[in-house]
Design a protein around this motif. Sequence first.
Motif, PDB file in Angstrom:
ATOM      1  N   ILE A 194     -15.761  13.342  32.418  1.00 43.61           N
ATOM      2  CA  ILE A 194     -14.329  13.663  32.302  1.00 43.61           C
ATOM      3  C   ILE A 194     -14.151  14.982  31.545  1.00 43.61           C
ATOM      4  CG2 ILE A 194     -12.172  12.970  31.161  1.00 43.61           C
ATOM      5  CD1 ILE A 194     -13.043  10.017  31.817  1.00 43.61           C
ATOM      6  N   ASN A 195     -14.858  15.124  30.432  1.00 41.40           N
ATOM      7  CA  ASN A 195     -14.730  16.336  29.616  1.00 41.40           C
ATOM      8  C   ASN A 195     -15.292  17.568  30.322  1.00 41.40           C
ATOM      9  OD1 ASN A 195     -13.364  15.117  27.507  1.00 41.40           O
ATOM     10  ND2 ASN A 195     -15.256  14.490  26.502  1.00 41.40           N
ATOM     11  N   VAL A 196     -16.370  17.398  31.067  1.00 37.19           N
ATOM     12  CA  VAL A 196     -16.945  18.504  31.839  1.00 37.19           C
ATOM     13  C   VAL A 196     -15.919  19.011  32.851  1.00 37.19           C
ATOM     14  CG1 VAL A 196     -18.650  18.992  33.659  1.00 37.19           C
ATOM     15  CG2 VAL A 196     -19.375  17.909  31.517  1.00 37.19           C
ATOM     16  N   LYS A 197     -15.280  18.087  33.545  1.00 37.05           N
ATOM     17  CA  LYS A 197     -14.270  18.471  34.540  1.00 37.05           C
ATOM     18  C   LYS A 197     -13.033  19.066  33.871  1.00 37.05           C
ATOM     19  CE  LYS A 197     -11.806  16.965  38.554  1.00 37.05           C
ATOM     20  NZ  LYS A 197     -11.835  16.167  39.727  1.00 37.05           N
ATOM     21  N   ARG A 198     -12.556  18.387  32.838  1.00 36.22           N
ATOM     22  CA  ARG A 198     -11.343  18.835  32.144  1.00 36.22           C
ATOM     23  C   ARG A 198     -11.499  20.252  31.596  1.00 36.22           C
ATOM     24  NH1 ARG A 198     -10.117  14.924  27.734  1.00 36.22           N
ATOM     25  NH2 ARG A 198      -9.286  13.685  29.428  1.00 36.22           N
ATOM     26  N   LEU A 199     -12.703  20.588  31.156  1.00 36.73           N
ATOM     27  CA  LEU A 199     -12.926  21.896  30.540  1.00 36.73           C
ATOM     28  C   LEU A 199     -13.567  22.905  31.487  1.00 36.73           C
ATOM     29  CD1 LEU A 199     -13.795  20.393  27.119  1.00 36.73           C
ATOM     30  CD2 LEU A 199     -11.827  21.836  27.626  1.00 36.73           C
ATOM     31  N   GLY A 200     -13.660  22.533  32.766  1.00 42.18           N
ATOM     32  CA  GLY A 200     -14.029  23.486  33.804  1.00 42.18           C
ATOM     33  C   GLY A 200     -15.458  23.989  33.784  1.00 42.18           C
ATOM     34  N   VAL A 201     -16.409  23.140  33.431  1.00 43.49           N
ATOM     35  CA  VAL A 201     -17.805  23.578  33.428  1.00 43.49           C
ATOM     36  C   VAL A 201     -18.674  22.744  34.383  1.00 43.49           C
ATOM     37  CG1 VAL A 201     -17.804  24.700  31.162  1.00 43.49           C
ATOM     38  CG2 VAL A 201     -18.236  22.242  31.318  1.00 43.49           C
ATOM     39  N   GLU A 202     -18.036  22.193  35.429  1.00 46.78           N
ATOM     40  CA  GLU A 202     -18.775  21.363  36.393  1.00 46.78           C
ATOM     41  C   GLU A 202     -19.926  22.121  37.054  1.00 46.78           C
ATOM     42  OE1 GLU A 202     -14.351  20.507  37.442  1.00 46.78           O
ATOM     43  OE2 GLU A 202     -15.531  22.188  36.749  1.00 46.78           O
ATOM     44  N   ASP A 203     -19.777  23.425  37.185  1.00 51.33           N
ATOM     45  CA  ASP A 203     -20.811  24.225  37.833  1.00 51.33           C
ATOM     46  C   ASP A 203     -21.992  24.521  36.912  1.00 51.33           C
ATOM     47  OD1 ASP A 203     -19.144  25.828  36.230  1.00 51.33           O
ATOM     48  OD2 ASP A 203     -19.641  27.636  37.371  1.00 51.33           O
ATOM     49  N   ARG A 204     -21.865  24.190  35.612  1.00 48.92           N
ATOM     50  CA  ARG A 204     -22.917  24.538  34.650  1.00 48.92           C
ATOM     51  C   ARG A 204     -23.466  23.358  33.875  1.00 48.92           C
ATOM     52  NH1 ARG A 204     -20.489  28.808  31.970  1.00 48.92           N
ATOM     53  NH2 ARG A 204     -22.214  28.933  30.517  1.00 48.92           N
ATOM     54  N   VAL A 205     -22.824  22.188  33.989  1.00 49.64           N
ATOM     55  CA  VAL A 205     -23.293  21.000  33.262  1.00 49.64           C
ATOM     56  C   VAL A 205     -23.571  19.886  34.263  1.00 49.64           C
ATOM     57  CG1 VAL A 205     -22.755  19.254  31.519  1.00 49.64           C
ATOM     58  CG2 VAL A 205     -21.952  21.603  31.200  1.00 49.64           C
ATOM     59  N   LEU A 206     -24.786  19.384  34.242  1.00 49.68           N
ATOM     60  CA  LEU A 206     -25.171  18.253  35.077  1.00 49.68           C
ATOM     61  C   LEU A 206     -25.353  17.051  34.158  1.00 49.68           C
ATOM     62  CD1 LEU A 206     -26.000  17.101  37.837  1.00 49.68           C
ATOM     63  CD2 LEU A 206     -28.339  17.805  37.306  1.00 49.68           C
ATOM     64  N   VAL A 207     -24.601  15.992  34.413  1.00 50.97           N
ATOM     65  CA  VAL A 207     -24.647  14.788  33.587  1.00 50.97           C
ATOM     66  C   VAL A 207     -25.548  13.767  34.275  1.00 50.97           C
ATOM     67  CG1 VAL A 207     -23.277  13.005  32.437  1.00 50.97           C
ATOM     68  CG2 VAL A 207     -22.280  15.268  32.829  1.00 50.97           C
ATOM     69  N   LEU A 208     -26.555  13.293  33.547  1.00 55.70           N
ATOM     70  CA  LEU A 208     -27.515  12.346  34.113  1.00 55.70           C
ATOM     71  C   LEU A 208     -27.674  11.130  33.219  1.00 55.70           C
ATOM     72  CD1 LEU A 208     -30.392  14.844  35.003  1.00 55.70           C
ATOM     73  CD2 LEU A 208     -28.761  13.822  36.586  1.00 55.70           C
ATOM     74  N   LYS A 209     -27.782   9.957  33.857  1.00 58.42           N
ATOM     75  CA  LYS A 209     -28.116   8.744  33.112  1.00 58.42           C
ATOM     76  C   LYS A 209     -29.621   8.781  32.894  1.00 58.42           C
ATOM     77  CE  LYS A 209     -27.541   3.798  32.850  1.00 58.42           C
ATOM     78  NZ  LYS A 209     -26.808   2.650  33.343  1.00 58.42           N
ATOM     79  N   SER A 210     -30.026   8.787  31.629  1.00 58.87           N
ATOM     80  CA  SER A 210     -31.443   8.965  31.332  1.00 58.87           C
ATOM     81  C   SER A 210     -31.772   8.428  29.950  1.00 58.87           C
ATOM     82  CB  SER A 210     -31.789  10.464  31.402  1.00 58.87           C
ATOM     83  OG  SER A 210     -33.164  10.674  31.219  1.00 58.87           O
ATOM     84  N   ASP A 211     -32.875   7.709  29.860  1.00 53.97           N
ATOM     85  CA  ASP A 211     -33.405   7.272  28.575  1.00 53.97           C
ATOM     86  C   ASP A 211     -34.260   8.418  28.056  1.00 53.97           C
ATOM     87  OD1 ASP A 211     -34.359   5.982  26.364  1.00 53.97           O
ATOM     88  OD2 ASP A 211     -35.467   4.457  27.444  1.00 53.97           O
TER      89      ASP A 211
END
Length: 149
Positions: A63-80
């Motif tokens: 949500i924060n990545v999209k809201r702050l316009g950095v979808e093209d530079r931040v990849l969110v991954l589920k990871s241990d």
Amino acid sequence: MPRPDTEILVEEVIKRSSDYKNPTIVDVGCGSGAISVTLAKEIEGSRVYALDLMDTPIKVTKINVKRLGVEDRVLVLKSDVFSNLPKDLEGSVDVIVSNPPYIKDEVIPTLMVDVKDYEPYEALSGGWDGLVFYRKIAEDALRFLKRMG
């Protein structure tokens, strides 16, 4: 709102990242995404991998990545820790950053109410000695960091 120690951590990463052109950054235990998003916004050309094991932080970070316009530079991954970080990143990461839980489990009940009742237990618990996540991160960090990273 990030705590002061998180702000200091981000400021240091920004300062030290000036040596890298288009740095690849991994944020282990991204939580709300405050570190990942700020680094993406502040470090020109950066590519940030925001990692977390829990579903709620992943949703909040997206949500924060999209809201702050950095979808093209931040990849969110589920990871241990690094378990789901792409293998092709081995030896090519410039910066690994983390503000992991560091409080000994036995100390959590004694914390101030605004901390122990506000933060999820998982965001506080560093295990029996407070260093569980530090050991997990240290185990594989060198595999992903590039030389002099």
